[in-house]
Design an enzyme around this catalytic site. Sequence first.
Site, PDB file in Angstrom:
ATOM      1  N   CYS B 247      -6.661   2.672   1.894  1.00  0.00           N
ATOM      2  CA  CYS B 247      -6.984   4.090   2.100  1.00  0.00           C
ATOM      3  C   CYS B 247      -7.422   4.256   3.542  1.00  0.00           C
ATOM      4  CB  CYS B 247      -8.021   4.570   1.105  1.00  0.00           C
ATOM      5  SG  CYS B 247      -9.557   3.642   1.109  1.00  0.00           S
ATOM      6  N   ARG B 252     -11.798   4.140  -1.445  1.00  0.00           N
ATOM      7  CA  ARG B 252     -10.985   4.763  -2.491  1.00  0.00           C
ATOM      8  C   ARG B 252      -9.997   3.749  -3.071  1.00  0.00           C
ATOM      9  NH1 ARG B 252      -9.009   9.925   0.906  1.00  0.00           N
ATOM     10  NH2 ARG B 252      -9.375   8.442   2.589  1.00  0.00           N
TER      11      ARG B 252
END
Lengths: 146, 300
Positions: B247, B252
């Site tokens: 990410c 994430r």
Amino acid sequence: MTETPLPESLAQIKDDFLSLEQRERLVLLLEFSNELPELPEQYRDHPDLLERVVECQSPVFIFVDVSDENIVHLYATAPKEAPTTRGFASILVQGLGGLTVEQVLAVPDDYPQELGLTEAVSPLRIRGMTALLGRTKRQIRERIAA
Amino acid sequence: MTVEVDSSSKFTEYAHPERLVSTEWLQAHANDPGLVIVESDEDVLLYETGHIPGAVKIDWHTDLNDPVERDYIDGVGFAKLLGSKGISRDSTVVIYGDKSNWWAAYALWVFTLFGHEDVRLLDGGRAKWEAEDREYVTETSTPTAVDYPVVERNDAPIRAYKDDVIAHLGNPLIDVRSPEEFSGERTTAPAYPEEGALRAGHIPSAQSVPWGKAAAEDGTFRPLDELTALYRDQAGLKDGDAIIAYCRIGERSSHTWFVLTYLLGFEGVRNYDGSWTEWGSAVRVPIVKGSEPGLVPAKR
């Protein structure tokens, strides 16, 4: 470079943070967070007037008002799930409110880094407050140019 | 595993149901000996506003990251941190947090770098606990310090460095950022501080599967059939694939790493924590713009 002295309100906040141990600085930030005032009614009903600070991961919105006497008032709102962002906003609301346009524009852009929070909060998160200050100044410039 | 697993029927369909607990289970087992509850959030103050009784706080940035180098703490630092939180090597750790467990999953992934065996996520995280009106307390927990052994990180199985990603090109990559970040069209308005990468776009051939698609409205993980549709049918992942997820800074993609590894059962999934803030600023690495994955370029 010539250093403009910090307005008293901002200098006081800075001294308050720097006089504390790291852990207690977080507690003070939480106090600021809890003190962020509700938006005045005329802005609560007009979300379109508010500008989102996209650099903050949490939804935070600001609105800057400049009075006929050249006095700045900053309004901000952020959800309770984002207490750090609320704390940053509250520091600026309290520290900048009531200053003149010139005083606010003269606040050093790195004021957020001067609060001694980079260790307790992390430099990455402090950037959100830098963005809040940057956008506040930009709104003021737009208001006085209009 | 020192504390019994949550046998809720929702979890049995996943490849590793022992990695999840429900809010009901946590409430019932909160005082089990050998269990430590950890809160890990994006917002560094959220724990102080209220947390699950007994939970200790571990912050991804101020606790897990090395304060100087862009890396994680070492074995000595990890031992000191966990010992101070009352976590032993054989403790069962349940981590929960804000934003559908982004940062909780990141902390779980870092725990796994050190080989901590029994570490689980609270399905739904803070939001679900709160929505169900379960108890929060504001007093900071003061656990009795224990000894945690010094175990050095073993990065290779689950962590990819930039050079690993270059060597991996041609194998599946999952980009878990927003579609705008993937295509490279997201720009920062003039005069605003830019904190990210110098170039926009994605790693060639990466499939775009924003991380949040794996989470339902209430923050819990989506059921197996929906995850299968997302990652196998749409992104084309197959059994036996070597997969790297990335990410912006690896938080994430830790969430996606958890989904691929423990819910869908892929083996050898790695998280590229350098992610776009490294790749998008690195010299002479290939980048593709636009919404299509694009082709892996010839070696140069």
